[in-house]
Design an enzyme around this catalytic site. Structure first.
Site, PDB file in Angstrom:
ATOM      1  N   GLU A   1       0.833  -1.196   0.000  1.00  0.00           N
ATOM      2  CA  GLU A   1       0.000   0.000   0.000  1.00  0.00           C
ATOM      3  C   GLU A   1       0.870   1.248   0.000  1.00  0.00           C
ATOM      4  O   GLU A   1       0.607   2.201  -0.751  1.00  0.00           O
ATOM      5  CB  GLU A   1      -0.925   0.010   1.220  1.00  0.00           C
TER       6      GLU A   1
ATOM      7  N   TRP B   1      -8.568  -1.565   0.317  1.00  0.00           N
ATOM      8  CA  TRP B   1      -9.332  -0.426  -0.193  1.00  0.00           C
ATOM      9  C   TRP B   1     -10.581  -0.840  -0.968  1.00  0.00           C
ATOM     10  O   TRP B   1     -11.295   0.020  -1.496  1.00  0.00           O
ATOM     11  CB  TRP B   1      -8.443   0.439  -1.096  1.00  0.00           C
TER      12      TRP B   1
ATOM     13  N   TYR C   1      -4.423   9.915  -0.822  1.00  0.00           N
ATOM     14  CA  TYR C   1      -3.046  10.053  -0.333  1.00  0.00           C
ATOM     15  C   TYR C   1      -1.978  10.293  -1.397  1.00  0.00           C
ATOM     16  O   TYR C   1      -1.321  11.333  -1.410  1.00  0.00           O
ATOM     17  CB  TYR C   1      -2.665   8.802   0.469  1.00  0.00           C
TER      18      TYR C   1
ATOM     19  N   CYS D   1      -6.714   9.954   6.716  1.00  0.00           N
ATOM     20  CA  CYS D   1      -6.691   9.772   8.164  1.00  0.00           C
ATOM     21  C   CYS D   1      -5.290  10.054   8.696  1.00  0.00           C
ATOM     22  O   CYS D   1      -5.118  10.893   9.574  1.00  0.00           O
ATOM     23  CB  CYS D   1      -7.141   8.360   8.524  1.00  0.00           C
TER      24      CYS D   1
ATOM     25  N   ARG E   1      -5.697  12.268  12.123  1.00  0.00           N
ATOM     26  CA  ARG E   1      -6.914  12.950  12.575  1.00  0.00           C
ATOM     27  C   ARG E   1      -7.964  11.969  13.088  1.00  0.00           C
ATOM     28  O   ARG E   1      -8.770  12.272  13.975  1.00  0.00           O
ATOM     29  CB  ARG E   1      -7.523  13.773  11.437  1.00  0.00           C
TER      30      ARG E   1
ATOM     31  N   ASP F   1      -8.695   4.185  13.556  1.00  0.00           N
ATOM     32  CA  ASP F   1      -9.298   2.906  13.906  1.00  0.00           C
ATOM     33  C   ASP F   1      -8.195   2.076  14.562  1.00  0.00           C
ATOM     34  O   ASP F   1      -7.323   1.529  13.905  1.00  0.00           O
ATOM     35  CB  ASP F   1      -9.813   2.238  12.622  1.00  0.00           C
TER      36      ASP F   1
END
Length: 318
Positions: free
Chosen positions: A75, A97, A139, A200, A220, A223
């Site tokens: 990733e 994803w 990203y 995130c 921010r 999980d």
């Protein structure tokens, strides 16, 4: 005076992962419970920190369950390409994803295609992938091709050359290591509504001290059960790669979380993981030094001495 430390105290002092487990326990037992964007519901705390020393090849790999580090590495390498379509990930067997474009596909078409069938079609059908597999400017697009605009006359603007933030950080670490501006930012306010999921792990800041490269990652939204183990490994990998490219030694990784949460449907995972004790760890070997940050391959990375406890499954909230 005799020491009052217990064996558990000693183990806690010597293994970084107690920070992770203590955070998980605090959220589950004391977190504020509320309904979130996904409708699943969470327990959350605001403001958290984990610190990890990256020296001697050490990596923040969770040992109380298996972390599929190659998936996290694939990733991360995908981010560095600037790619935003999931097809290259799916073709490598990376599934993390798939749920977001699948949910969009089902919503738009009313087709009952399962997520597994959707992913298979993404892999096999280039045209289908082009239509349904893109996540928007997530990203990688922001990291290596942040959009700019230049005047085109009479109040009009046209797209300008994209900004490669990662390359800028490499250059600044090499030429001005004392700078306080070694930052890679994913939070492009102008493009958030076009992203399948706003970033995130949004802000990476790097710092050089005594020849060591340190990284602070601000996240921010986190999980803790499913995402954080991947985020820690990804940030550590980023730091290790940058350190190699800039002739620095890896230093400390500091992770900071904003909304730091556990999903209510992760209760079985939480209870199982909190019943385990961390042991061992993992070290990363980078087998070669490519010409640039953008030339690494998955074959360049090897993790040794990682013997985690068994995988614990849990659903992803979309």
């Amino acid at each position: 005076m005799a020491s009052t430390a217990t064996p558990l105290d000693s183990r806690r002092e010597n293994h970084w992962e107690w920070q992770y487990l203590d955070l998980m326990r605090r959220i589950w037992e004391q977190g504020d419970e509320r309904i979130d964007r996904t409708g699943v519901g969470t327990r959350a705390v605001f403001g958290a920190q984990i610190r990890f020393d990256l020296s001697a090849g050490a990596m923040p790999l969770v040992t109380t369950k298996r972390v599929y580090w190659k998936t996290a590495a694939r990733e991360f390498l995908w981010f560095l390409t600037g790619e935003t379509n999931i097809r290259p990930l799916v073709q490598q067997g990376v599934k993390i994803w798939n749920e977001w474009p699948h949910a969009n596909y089902v919503k738009q078409t009313d087709d009952s295609l399962s997520v597994e069938e959707f992913a298979a079609r993404i892999a096999e059908d280039e045209a289908f992938a082009a239509q349904w597999g893109d996540l928007g400017p997530v990203y990688g697009k922001q990291w290596v091709d942040w959009p700019t605009y230049e005047p085109a006359g009479e109040g009009l603007f046209r797209p300008g050359p994209g900004i490669n933030q990662v390359q800028q950080v490499v250059d600044s670490l090499r030429t001005n290591p004392g700078s306080r501006r070694h930052i890679v930012e994913g939070w492009n306010v102008a493009e958030l509504d076009r992203m399948a999921l706003p970033p995130c792990h949004k802000t990476y800041q790097f710092h050089v001290g005594a020849g060591r490269l340190n990284c602070l990652l601000y996240q921010r939204s986190c999980d803790v059960a499913l995402g954080l183990p991947f985020n820690l490994f990804g940030a550590a990998l980023f730091t290790r790669m940058l350190a190699q490219q800039c002739d620095l030694e890896p230093g400390e990784l500091v992770w900071m979380g904003g909304d730091t949460h556990l999903y209510l449907n992760h209760g079985a995972l939480v209870e199982a993981q909190l019943a385990r004790e961390p042991s061992g760890g993992g070290n990363l070997v980078i087998k070669r030094r490519p010409e640039s940050m953008f030339d690494y391959r998955i074959e360049d990375f090897e993790v040794t001495d990682y013997a985690p406890q068994s995988h614990i499954a849990a659903p992803v909230a979309v």
